[in-house]
Design a protein around this motif. Structure first.
Motif, PDB file in Angstrom:
ATOM      1  N   ILE A  91      53.371  -7.786  18.324  1.00 17.36           N
ATOM      2  CA  ILE A  91      54.151  -6.914  19.201  1.00 17.36           C
ATOM      3  C   ILE A  91      54.287  -7.586  20.564  1.00 17.36           C
ATOM      4  N   ALA A  92      55.527  -7.885  20.952  1.00 18.00           N
ATOM      5  CA  ALA A  92      55.780  -8.544  22.236  1.00 18.00           C
ATOM      6  C   ALA A  92      56.148  -7.479  23.259  1.00 18.00           C
ATOM      7  N   ALA A  93      55.144  -6.978  23.985  1.00 16.65           N
ATOM      8  CA  ALA A  93      55.405  -5.955  25.001  1.00 16.65           C
ATOM      9  C   ALA A  93      55.424  -6.551  26.403  1.00 16.65           C
ATOM     10  N   ALA A  94      55.120  -7.836  26.515  1.00 15.66           N
ATOM     11  CA  ALA A  94      55.075  -8.460  27.842  1.00 15.66           C
ATOM     12  C   ALA A  94      56.470  -8.587  28.437  1.00 15.66           C
ATOM     13  N   ALA A  95      56.527  -8.515  29.755  1.00 12.77           N
ATOM     14  CA  ALA A  95      57.763  -8.807  30.492  1.00 12.77           C
ATOM     15  C   ALA A  95      57.645 -10.262  30.965  1.00 12.77           C
ATOM     16  N   VAL A  96      57.979 -11.151  30.050  1.00 11.82           N
ATOM     17  CA  VAL A  96      57.835 -12.585  30.328  1.00 11.82           C
ATOM     18  C   VAL A  96      58.920 -13.008  31.314  1.00 11.82           C
ATOM     19  N   ALA A  97      58.546 -13.789  32.312  1.00 13.74           N
ATOM     20  CA  ALA A  97      59.562 -14.292  33.247  1.00 13.74           C
ATOM     21  C   ALA A  97      60.515 -15.200  32.474  1.00 13.74           C
ATOM     22  N   ASP A  98      61.794 -14.976  32.634  1.00 16.63           N
ATOM     23  CA  ASP A  98      62.776 -15.778  31.903  1.00 16.63           C
ATOM     24  C   ASP A  98      62.825 -17.209  32.420  1.00 16.63           C
ATOM     25  N   TRP A  99      62.541 -17.387  33.701  1.00 15.00           N
ATOM     26  CA  TRP A  99      62.641 -18.716  34.294  1.00 15.00           C
ATOM     27  C   TRP A  99      61.396 -19.040  35.111  1.00 15.00           C
ATOM     28  N   ASN A 124      62.010 -20.474  30.485  1.00 12.53           N
ATOM     29  CA  ASN A 124      60.702 -20.412  29.842  1.00 12.53           C
ATOM     30  C   ASN A 124      60.872 -20.317  28.329  1.00 12.53           C
ATOM     31  N   PRO A 125      59.810 -20.658  27.570  1.00 17.96           N
ATOM     32  CA  PRO A 125      59.880 -20.475  26.118  1.00 17.96           C
ATOM     33  C   PRO A 125      60.054 -18.998  25.791  1.00 17.96           C
ATOM     34  N   ASP A 126      60.847 -18.693  24.753  1.00 20.45           N
ATOM     35  CA  ASP A 126      60.983 -17.306  24.287  1.00 20.45           C
ATOM     36  C   ASP A 126      59.918 -17.075  23.216  1.00 20.45           C
ATOM     37  N   ILE A 127      58.863 -16.385  23.601  1.00 21.19           N
ATOM     38  CA  ILE A 127      57.692 -16.226  22.733  1.00 21.19           C
ATOM     39  C   ILE A 127      58.050 -15.391  21.505  1.00 21.19           C
ATOM     40  N   LEU A 128      58.726 -14.269  21.732  1.00 17.93           N
ATOM     41  CA  LEU A 128      59.105 -13.380  20.631  1.00 17.93           C
ATOM     42  C   LEU A 128      59.983 -14.114  19.617  1.00 17.93           C
ATOM     43  N   ALA A 129      61.023 -14.779  20.098  1.00 17.42           N
ATOM     44  CA  ALA A 129      61.939 -15.470  19.187  1.00 17.42           C
ATOM     45  C   ALA A 129      61.211 -16.566  18.415  1.00 17.42           C
ATOM     46  N   VAL A 143      57.665  -7.149  16.300  1.00 24.84           N
ATOM     47  CA  VAL A 143      58.288  -6.088  17.099  1.00 24.84           C
ATOM     48  C   VAL A 143      58.498  -6.571  18.533  1.00 24.84           C
ATOM     49  N   GLY A 144      59.703  -6.321  19.068  1.00 24.04           N
ATOM     50  CA  GLY A 144      59.983  -6.678  20.448  1.00 24.04           C
ATOM     51  C   GLY A 144      60.378  -5.473  21.270  1.00 24.04           C
ATOM     52  N   PHE A 145      60.370  -5.634  22.572  1.00 24.72           N
ATOM     53  CA  PHE A 145      60.829  -4.600  23.491  1.00 24.72           C
ATOM     54  C   PHE A 145      62.104  -5.060  24.171  1.00 24.72           C
ATOM     55  N   ALA A 146      62.897  -4.131  24.619  1.00 24.00           N
ATOM     56  CA  ALA A 146      64.085  -4.484  25.383  1.00 24.00           C
ATOM     57  C   ALA A 146      64.176  -3.536  26.564  1.00 24.00           C
ATOM     58  N   ALA A 158      71.866  -6.296  19.770  1.00 24.32           N
ATOM     59  CA  ALA A 158      72.157  -7.724  19.934  1.00 24.32           C
ATOM     60  C   ALA A 158      70.854  -8.516  20.005  1.00 24.32           C
ATOM     61  N   LYS A 159      69.866  -7.948  20.695  1.00 24.49           N
ATOM     62  CA  LYS A 159      68.568  -8.622  20.853  1.00 24.49           C
ATOM     63  C   LYS A 159      67.826  -8.737  19.525  1.00 24.49           C
ATOM     64  N   LEU A 160      67.924  -7.707  18.693  1.00 25.00           N
ATOM     65  CA  LEU A 160      67.285  -7.715  17.368  1.00 25.00           C
ATOM     66  C   LEU A 160      67.759  -8.934  16.581  1.00 25.00           C
ATOM     67  N   LYS A 162      69.400 -11.664  17.851  1.00 26.39           N
ATOM     68  CA  LYS A 162      69.162 -12.905  18.579  1.00 26.39           C
ATOM     69  C   LYS A 162      67.723 -13.378  18.434  1.00 26.39           C
ATOM     70  N   LYS A 163      66.779 -12.442  18.471  1.00 25.45           N
ATOM     71  CA  LYS A 163      65.366 -12.813  18.410  1.00 25.45           C
ATOM     72  C   LYS A 163      64.880 -12.980  16.979  1.00 25.45           C
ATOM     73  N   GLY A 164      65.542 -12.308  16.025  1.00 19.83           N
ATOM     74  CA  GLY A 164      65.095 -12.388  14.636  1.00 19.83           C
ATOM     75  C   GLY A 164      63.887 -11.520  14.348  1.00 19.83           C
TER      76      GLY A 164
HETATM   77  O1  C5P Z   1      65.245 -11.477  26.236  1.00 19.80           O
HETATM   78  P1  C5P Z   1      64.489 -10.308  26.778  1.00 19.80           P
HETATM   79  O2  C5P Z   1      63.493 -10.709  27.810  1.00 19.80           O
HETATM   80  O3  C5P Z   1      65.309  -9.167  27.232  1.00 19.80           O
HETATM   81  O4  C5P Z   1      63.680  -9.772  25.504  1.00 19.80           O
HETATM   82  C1  C5P Z   1      62.625  -8.903  25.639  1.00 19.80           C
HETATM   83  C2  C5P Z   1      61.643  -9.110  24.515  1.00 19.80           C
HETATM   84  O5  C5P Z   1      61.395 -10.488  24.305  1.00 19.80           O
HETATM   85  C3  C5P Z   1      60.296  -8.509  24.820  1.00 19.80           C
HETATM   86  O6  C5P Z   1      59.704  -8.126  23.593  1.00 19.80           O
HETATM   87  C4  C5P Z   1      59.551  -9.664  25.447  1.00 19.80           C
HETATM   88  O7  C5P Z   1      58.152  -9.527  25.318  1.00 19.80           O
HETATM   89  C5  C5P Z   1      60.069 -10.832  24.652  1.00 19.80           C
HETATM   90  N1  C5P Z   1      60.136 -12.106  25.392  1.00 19.80           N
HETATM   91  C6  C5P Z   1      59.260 -13.131  25.083  1.00 19.80           C
HETATM   92  N2  C5P Z   1      59.361 -14.337  25.735  1.00 19.80           N
HETATM   93  C7  C5P Z   1      60.299 -14.518  26.691  1.00 19.80           C
HETATM   94  C8  C5P Z   1      61.193 -13.472  27.019  1.00 19.80           C
HETATM   95  C9  C5P Z   1      61.076 -12.286  26.365  1.00 19.80           C
HETATM   96  O8  C5P Z   1      58.404 -12.955  24.204  1.00 19.80           O
HETATM   97  N3  C5P Z   1      60.379 -15.686  27.324  1.00 19.80           N
END
Ligand code: C5P
Length: 224
Positions: A91-99, A124-129, A143-146, A158-160, A162-164
């Motif tokens: 479950i990816a509930a973190a608000a990961v910094a995009d950059w 940054n790496p997309d952990i969920l994807a 499971v991801g959050f949006a 769209a995120k579902l 894109k992330k798979g």
């Molecule tokens: O792309 P966006 O940040 O909107 O997607 C949100 C989801 O992707 C959340 O579940 C978040 O934990 C995950 N995420 C991640 N790694 C990132 C960006 C988002 O795991 N770099």
């Protein structure tokens, strides 16, 4: 106590923000409190799961009975997740910094005649994807959050894709929602099967219901 719907199952959860350093004293972050992710970890524990909680910097107490891994940056979080696999549910509930900034200055950036610094950002790496798209050790349920501020359901769908991942839990964090940092959350579950909007509830109640929902999800491709 809670029904032991996740007895013997290994659940990995990311929570909180990440901090991306600019120099030794400054960083880029976001408004995530980590409350929803921590509540999910506690609900999964209460359902009998073996929980690894990978957390960015938050002001929350370490939950008892949960393996807590503390990280700062997105890259550290990605590495901690990698180390925590394999698992049954991610479950990816973190608000990961995009950059993050392209360089992390070794010394404090000084005010000077050149004016304000220009920060060059890299993704940054997309952990969920990357977890959802793994070939080896892809967790059966991902499971991801949006967090969105507009057209929540369309963006979540769209995120579902894109992330798979198998489920997106979408919430409206727009102005007036008081979701970020607050103690309530109103979510919409978006999956290939359809949508389910839940009423506004305390985050720990959202967590309990989400864990119950996730516990009965079948891995992709499994018909019974
Ligand atoms: O792309 P966006 O940040 O909107 O997607 C949100 C989801 O992707 C959340 O579940 C978040 O934990 C995950 N995420 C991640 N790694 C990132 C960006 C988002 O795991 N770099």
């Amino acid at each position: 106590g809670a029904a032991q719907t996740l007895a013997g199952r290994r659940v990995v959860i990311t929570a909180g923000p990440t901090h991306e350093p600019i120099d030794p004293v400054r960083y880029i972050a976001n408004r995530s409190s980590g409350k929803q992710g921590y509540a999910l970890a506690e609900a999964a524990r209460d359902a009998g799961a073996d929980v690894v909680l990978i957390s960015g910097p938050v002001n929350l107490a370490p939950p008892p009975g949960i393996r807590l891994v503390c990280v700062e940056t997105a890259r550290e979080m990605a590495e901690a997740v990698e180390t925590a696999l394999p698992c049954d549910i991610f479950i990816a509930a973190a608000a990961v910094a995009d950059w993050r900034t392209r360089t992390d200055a070794a010394q404090k950036i000084k005010k000077g005649g050149d004016g304000p610094p220009v920060l060059t950002m890299v993704e940054n790496p997309d952990i969920l994807a990357s977890v959802a798209r793994r070939v080896a050790n892809r967790p059966p349920v991902v499971v991801g959050f949006a967090a969105e501020t507009e057209t929540v359901i369309a963006h979540a769908r769209a995120k579902l894709a894109k992330k798979g991942c198998d489920l997106i839990v979408a919430n409206d964090v727009g102005e007036g929602s008081e979701v970020m940092g607050g103690s309530d959350n109103a979510v919409v579950l978006v999956s290939p099967e359809g949508e389910q909007a839940w009423p506004r509830l305390p985050k720990d109640e959202v967590a309990r219901r989400l864990i119950a929902h996730i516990a009965q999800m079948r891995p992709v491709g499994e018909s019974h």
